[in-house]
Design a protein around this motif. Structure first.
Motif, PDB file in Angstrom:
ATOM      1  N   SER A  14       0.837  -1.196   0.000  1.00 30.58           N
ATOM      2  CA  SER A  14       0.000   0.000   0.000  1.00 30.58           C
ATOM      3  C   SER A  14       0.872   1.246   0.000  1.00 30.58           C
ATOM      4  O   SER A  14       1.453   1.618   1.025  1.00 30.58           O
ATOM      5  CB  SER A  14      -0.898  -0.017   1.247  1.00 30.58           C
ATOM      6  OG  SER A  14      -1.684   1.150   1.310  1.00 30.58           O
ATOM      7  N   HIS A  15       0.985   1.891  -1.155  1.00 34.26           N
ATOM      8  CA  HIS A  15       1.789   3.104  -1.289  1.00 34.26           C
ATOM      9  C   HIS A  15       1.206   3.914  -2.439  1.00 34.26           C
ATOM     10  O   HIS A  15       0.533   3.364  -3.318  1.00 34.26           O
ATOM     11  CB  HIS A  15       3.249   2.734  -1.560  1.00 34.26           C
ATOM     12  CG  HIS A  15       4.202   3.886  -1.416  1.00 34.26           C
ATOM     13  ND1 HIS A  15       4.262   4.664  -0.291  1.00 34.26           N
ATOM     14  CD2 HIS A  15       5.133   4.386  -2.271  1.00 34.26           C
ATOM     15  CE1 HIS A  15       5.195   5.584  -0.435  1.00 34.26           C
ATOM     16  NE2 HIS A  15       5.741   5.437  -1.638  1.00 34.26           N
ATOM     17  N   ASP A  16       1.464   5.216  -2.448  1.00 28.66           N
ATOM     18  CA  ASP A  16       0.858   6.062  -3.477  1.00 28.66           C
ATOM     19  C   ASP A  16       1.655   6.004  -4.777  1.00 28.66           C
ATOM     20  O   ASP A  16       2.255   6.978  -5.222  1.00 28.66           O
ATOM     21  CB  ASP A  16       0.688   7.501  -2.984  1.00 28.66           C
ATOM     22  CG  ASP A  16       1.983   8.131  -2.500  1.00 28.66           C
ATOM     23  OD1 ASP A  16       3.003   7.418  -2.430  1.00 28.66           O
ATOM     24  OD2 ASP A  16       1.971   9.329  -2.191  1.00 28.66           O
ATOM     25  N   ARG A  28      -0.162  13.010   3.941  1.00 26.10           N
ATOM     26  CA  ARG A  28       0.222  11.992   2.972  1.00 26.10           C
ATOM     27  C   ARG A  28       1.162  10.969   3.617  1.00 26.10           C
ATOM     28  O   ARG A  28       0.984   9.758   3.461  1.00 26.10           O
ATOM     29  CB  ARG A  28       0.892  12.647   1.775  1.00 26.10           C
ATOM     30  CG  ARG A  28       1.404  11.660   0.716  1.00 26.10           C
ATOM     31  CD  ARG A  28       2.912  11.534   0.751  1.00 26.10           C
ATOM     32  NE  ARG A  28       3.387  10.464  -0.122  1.00 26.10           N
ATOM     33  CZ  ARG A  28       4.640  10.091  -0.229  1.00 26.10           C
ATOM     34  NH1 ARG A  28       5.568  10.696   0.476  1.00 26.10           N
ATOM     35  NH2 ARG A  28       4.978   9.107  -1.032  1.00 26.10           N
ATOM     36  N   SER A  34      -0.739   8.644   5.909  1.00 27.74           N
ATOM     37  CA  SER A  34      -1.899   7.965   5.337  1.00 27.74           C
ATOM     38  C   SER A  34      -1.608   6.494   5.069  1.00 27.74           C
ATOM     39  O   SER A  34      -0.481   6.018   5.209  1.00 27.74           O
ATOM     40  CB  SER A  34      -2.303   8.644   4.016  1.00 27.74           C
ATOM     41  OG  SER A  34      -1.391   8.302   2.978  1.00 27.74           O
ATOM     42  N   VAL A  82      -1.374   5.159   2.321  1.00 30.36           N
ATOM     43  CA  VAL A  82      -0.525   5.012   1.140  1.00 30.36           C
ATOM     44  C   VAL A  82       0.755   5.822   1.299  1.00 30.36           C
ATOM     45  O   VAL A  82       1.407   6.177   0.317  1.00 30.36           O
ATOM     46  CB  VAL A  82      -1.265   5.419  -0.159  1.00 30.36           C
ATOM     47  CG1 VAL A  82      -2.386   4.448  -0.461  1.00 30.36           C
ATOM     48  CG2 VAL A  82      -1.809   6.840  -0.060  1.00 30.36           C
TER      49      VAL A  82
END
Length: 265
Positions: free
Chosen positions: A128-130, A193, A196, A198
């Protein structure tokens, strides 16, 4: 050279942090670079510092398209004539950073599907990462296992499954929440961010993940991707020691500007 470099299986975190990442892993006669956010010249300098030979590299494997993980990958692949393993979505987001991709051997990998490079089996798994399709890795070679997950906002069941039962781990311990929130250089959206699902794991979240893993075989733990502004090695190590205290596992906090020792696994 660290005495452990003579081992059949070894690894070295050449750089770790928001300014560039690179992890060298060797198994038998196969050497693979996981991520390359360094220039070709800087990569070779750091490898030379640890008496590692860049011409022995068999491949570069990229976890996601962020600049600190991919900016030097194309240069290294072209210079040494080695393939780049990358997911399709990550490749699509990396083409400008990779440079002349037509001059490269690009191999598309798929999260959840194992592949081999020489004597090394690599199992990429989703994290899970942006990013478009970020990957962690479970690397098996010569009966030993290395787990790698350096950019993840949350550690779910899949992450725990792939990082359990490893002989060595390279795992994110990015920030201390108090330092992050007090940092005047980070605007509020950036703080949100980082925190979060991500973003990145805090020291405490990394310790919780570590506590949930099967650590019965764990010889070495490298804490990775420490924020230079929102963390300190002492804070990251303290959180990890709270879980591993009394064990025989060695713990190292990777640095941005200096390679770790070369560890056997």
């Amino acid at each position: 050279m660290d005495e452990n470099v003579m081992s059949e299986n070894c690894f070295c975190q050449l750089a770790s942090g928001s300014k560039g990442n690179a992890l060298y892993v060797k198994g038998g006669d196969t050497a693979v670079l996981f991520d390359c956010g360094l220039s070709g010249r800087e990569l070779e300098r750091r490898m030379a510092d640890r008496e590692l030979d860049p011409t022995s590299l068999s491949a570069v494997v990229v976890s996601h398209e962020h600049t600190d993980h991919v900016s030097g990958a194309g240069i290294v692949c072209r210079r040494f004539g080695i393939p780049l393993f990358i997911t399709e979505a990550t490749f699509a987001g990396s083409t400008k950073k990779l440079g002349k991709t037509k001059a490269m051997d690009v191999e598309i990998m798929v999260c959840g599907t194992r592949f081999t490079v020489g004597s090394m089996e690599i199992h990429p798994f989703s994290i899970s990462h942006d990013a478009a399709d970020a990957s962690g890795f479970r690397v098996t070679t010569g009966g030993s296992v290395l787990g790698v997950a350096t950019d993840l906002g949350v550690a779910g069941h899949l992450v725990k499954e792939h990082l359990s039962g490893c002989d060595a781990l390279v795992m994110e311990s990015n920030h201390d929440p108090d330092l992050l929130y007090a940092n005047p250089n980070y605007p509020w959206p950036l703080k949100q961010r980082v925190r979060s699902r991500v973003g990145h794991l805090s020291n405490e979240e990394a310790a919780t993940l570590l506590d949930d893993l099967d650590r019965s075989r764990l010889k070495h733990l490298v804490l990775a991707h420490l924020s230079e502004e929102n963390n300190t090695p002492d804070l990251a190590l303290e959180a990890a020691y709270s879980v591993l205290n009394g064990s025989n596992t060695s713990i190292t906090a990777a640095k941005q500007h200096l390679p770790t020792s070369v560890f056997s696994f």
